[in-house]
Write an enzyme that holds these catalytic residues in place. Sequence first.
Site, PDB file in Angstrom:
ATOM      1  N   SER A 118       0.902  -1.363  -0.145  1.00  0.00           N
ATOM      2  CA  SER A 118      -0.185  -0.092  -0.038  1.00  0.00           C
ATOM      3  C   SER A 118       0.916   1.341   0.034  1.00  0.00           C
ATOM      4  O   SER A 118       0.294   2.310  -0.438  1.00  0.00           O
ATOM      5  CB  SER A 118      -0.947   0.063   0.960  1.00  0.00           C
ATOM      6  OG  SER A 118      -0.222  -0.223   2.485  1.00  0.00           O
ATOM      7  N   HIS A 139      -1.809  -3.471  -5.738  1.00  0.00           N
ATOM      8  CA  HIS A 139      -2.466  -3.086  -4.545  1.00  0.00           C
ATOM      9  C   HIS A 139      -3.698  -3.751  -4.524  1.00  0.00           C
ATOM     10  O   HIS A 139      -4.772  -2.830  -5.068  1.00  0.00           O
ATOM     11  CB  HIS A 139      -2.077  -1.593  -4.353  1.00  0.00           C
ATOM     12  CG  HIS A 139      -2.743  -1.213  -2.936  1.00  0.00           C
ATOM     13  ND1 HIS A 139      -3.329   0.086  -2.459  1.00  0.00           N
ATOM     14  CD2 HIS A 139      -3.191  -1.778  -1.866  1.00  0.00           C
ATOM     15  CE1 HIS A 139      -3.927   0.338  -1.506  1.00  0.00           C
ATOM     16  NE2 HIS A 139      -3.706  -1.114  -1.016  1.00  0.00           N
ATOM     17  N   GLU A 151      -5.233  -1.266  -7.585  1.00  0.00           N
ATOM     18  CA  GLU A 151      -4.182  -0.309  -8.239  1.00  0.00           C
ATOM     19  C   GLU A 151      -3.062  -0.929  -8.508  1.00  0.00           C
ATOM     20  O   GLU A 151      -2.076  -1.498  -7.789  1.00  0.00           O
ATOM     21  CB  GLU A 151      -4.093   0.603  -7.049  1.00  0.00           C
ATOM     22  CG  GLU A 151      -3.264   1.844  -7.242  1.00  0.00           C
ATOM     23  CD  GLU A 151      -3.190   2.760  -5.609  1.00  0.00           C
ATOM     24  OE1 GLU A 151      -3.017   4.040  -6.001  1.00  0.00           O
ATOM     25  OE2 GLU A 151      -3.144   2.307  -4.746  1.00  0.00           O
ATOM     26  N   ASN A 189      -3.468   5.118  -1.130  1.00  0.00           N
ATOM     27  CA  ASN A 189      -3.145   5.368   0.322  1.00  0.00           C
ATOM     28  C   ASN A 189      -2.555   6.661   0.763  1.00  0.00           C
ATOM     29  O   ASN A 189      -2.282   6.884   2.101  1.00  0.00           O
ATOM     30  CB  ASN A 189      -2.073   4.403   0.657  1.00  0.00           C
ATOM     31  CG  ASN A 189      -3.027   3.045   1.306  1.00  0.00           C
ATOM     32  OD1 ASN A 189      -4.119   3.122   1.161  1.00  0.00           O
ATOM     33  ND2 ASN A 189      -2.496   1.946   1.752  1.00  0.00           N
TER      34      ASN A 189
END
Length: 286
Positions: A118, A139, A151, A189
């Site tokens: 992340s 991710h 992601e 994130n």
Amino acid sequence: MDKVGVIGAGVMGIGVAQNLAQSGFYVKLVDLNEEILEKAKREIYDHVRFHQFYSQDKESFDPSEVLSRIETDVDLEVVSDCEFIVENATEKWDVKEKIYPRLDNICSESAIFAVNTSCISITKIGALTNRPDRILGIHFMNPVPLKPTVEAIRGVYTSDETIEQAGSILSRMGKKYILVNDMPGFVSNRVLMLTINEAIWLVQDQVAKPEDVDAIFKECFGHASGPLETGDLIGLDTILYSLEVLYESYQDPKFRACPLLRQMVAAGKNGRKSGQGFYTYYSHNS
């Protein structure tokens, strides 16, 4: 690429292994000891049993059949014949940096390593290997089998071919990807960790109770879950580790972890996986 290695049998590793096995891949799941792996198999069995109740398309799977496609082992060497590896180890650099030189020596030169992270830089991880062009970030979102989008992160040297091959794997898993460039925290994130951390500050400062913080995000903004519920789902220890990576990477005080978060993690109150976070959860064994 019908064989996929999955490193780490925590919350995310379990979800990735389950999703892969349900998609017809043969999975080699690796972790530090047999106890962790046995627990992972029990959880995968339970998750598959209940999958049909949560899946929008109501697709059902046979738990025994799914588990038959997952081999578990404590020896990293078992993934040597896998052409695609998904690494899900703890979000700590000193843990991840030990894994990649070993994988680089064990696996064929053509194997692709997908970092399920992340926050940690994909380029920095690629530098641990002799194949930075074969390293990318994926991710995954939790719970992995139910989330349709990931992601994907391109490191400085990640090749177009690597992105294309990873995209084919993700497509078979029933997922699309949104490709972003490599900076610590990426898109999701850098925003989400700040939001969750600030929500924890609100609780510490007694501005609002956890349920009221979350209610504002759900009822006023239309979010499916509030930031504290999301933190509990991700794992408050993972939130803390991610904030520490972001703080170290950017040297920006906005990423300073709330003392209440540190206290909760020190007390083992890590959210859903521990049974207690900002909310109380029933464990699988209760």
